[in-house]
Design an enzyme around this catalytic site. Sequence first.
Site, short mmCIF file in Angstrom:
data_model
loop_
_atom_site.label_atom_id
_atom_site.label_comp_id
_atom_site.label_asym_id
_atom_site.label_seq_id
_atom_site.Cartn_x
_atom_site.Cartn_y
_atom_site.Cartn_z
N LYS A 8 -7.00 3.02 6.17
CA LYS A 8 -5.68 3.54 5.81
C LYS A 8 -5.59 5.03 6.13
CE LYS A 8 -2.67 3.70 1.67
NZ LYS A 8 -2.59 3.27 0.26
N SER A 39 1.44 0.70 -0.62
CA SER A 39 1.48 1.63 0.51
C SER A 39 0.42 1.32 1.57
CB SER A 39 1.25 3.05 -0.02
OG SER A 39 -0.04 3.15 -0.64
N SER A 90 -0.75 -0.84 -4.68
CA SER A 90 -0.80 -0.69 -3.23
C SER A 90 -1.87 -1.49 -2.51
CB SER A 90 -0.96 0.79 -2.87
OG SER A 90 0.15 1.53 -3.31
#
Length: 447
Positions: A85, A154, A178
């Site tokens: 990420k 996210s 997330s």
Amino acid sequence: MSRPLPSDLTALSATAAATAIKEGAISSVDLVSACLERITEREPEVGAWAHLDPDLAITEAREADAQLDRGDDVGPLHGVPIGVKDIFDTADYPTENGCPIFAGRRPERDATCVAALRAAGAIIIGKTVTTELALLTPARTRNPVNLGHTPGGSSAGSAAAVADHMIPAALGSQTAGSIIRPASFCGVYGFKPTLGLIPRAGVLMQSHTLDTVGVYGHSIEDVALLTDSMAALEPDDEVSFRRSRPSLLATSRARPPVPPRFAFVKPPPWSDADPEMQAALEALIARLGDRAVEIEIPVLADVIEWQRIVQLAENAHYYGPLLDEAPQHISAGLTQRLKEGRAVDAQTYLRSITGREPAYRTIAMAMRGFSAILTAAALGPAPEGFAITGSPIMNGLWTYLGMPALSLPLLEAKGLPVGVQLVGLRHDDARLLRTGRWLADAVTGQG
């Protein structure tokens, strides 16, 4: 290999890929090349990647193969490509945090957990898309199960890339929902460990109370292997803990000494949940028979509000200076959120923080006699469209409490995946994964 290799190497799980590479059944170059081909084919539609360097990935794969040829000792993830990420610092890729303020940012060193993955032999194939500053503003990533739906946020790119078999596994983070919510929406395994199990140094901080590093994979063994490879004491982080712990991978593969018992919990948002998802989950509970018992935990209503307040206030603390310095690069939605966070008064914030430990003790008492809490991983399947990433309300309460959570892709509603969320006691991550393995096997008929 105990099982024949698939013709498409991207179908391999991370654990199966690691075994195949070590045994010489495939090379790291074979696997990385297959993943890069899949990315080239699907990325225009899915949009999971923020940064890729195919030449670097192939170079590292060749070196991984050369190490095996030399007979060098290798780590548990040797030659396996992993996505990271884009809020985790990486020395060889930009880290831009989903925000124009950080465009072109090149960290000098890897985040501690990324360095641990490399030490375990993993190849960082690229950086996955995140939402703006890892909050709620939707990113460009689409859900590969149905491109007209959100993948969640996210950790959108990480979940989508694993779900679309671009990579075997990926690194994400959770402050509210997330990891677990995107795993549920995209139909993959997602694991948010106990707060502090995986080091956070070198990861964008939005809430020191809540931020937790976690992982995605195609099996419970995958998430166990990745977590084992990164779990470590981080002396400078007060949420990190010095504790002897069992191997998550070994424990996840073991048969429970007695069949697990599940506490079925319907948090207050249950009334807002999709009816088809409710029915699917309740059918699972009926199938489990006396192995599942519905219980009520009244304090969860307070926990949901306390998590909201803590995240708002700490978001304002960490991101407020960015708004002051470059308001033109912050979205209207995030601007409003930061203003709300700045309006939280000290007494409200302190009440929200100090409520956590008593609430956890109450929940731990309610869990006596149970292996795990079983509940929904989201309010329903992935919403259609891209205006929102879906509500994290079914996850944030467990994040606030620092408890490990696991999403298993076992159900379906409206033709889309729906995750079953299991929640365990703090530091009981190994048993949670073993319990999850038992449940997955029972549902799929393998147990």
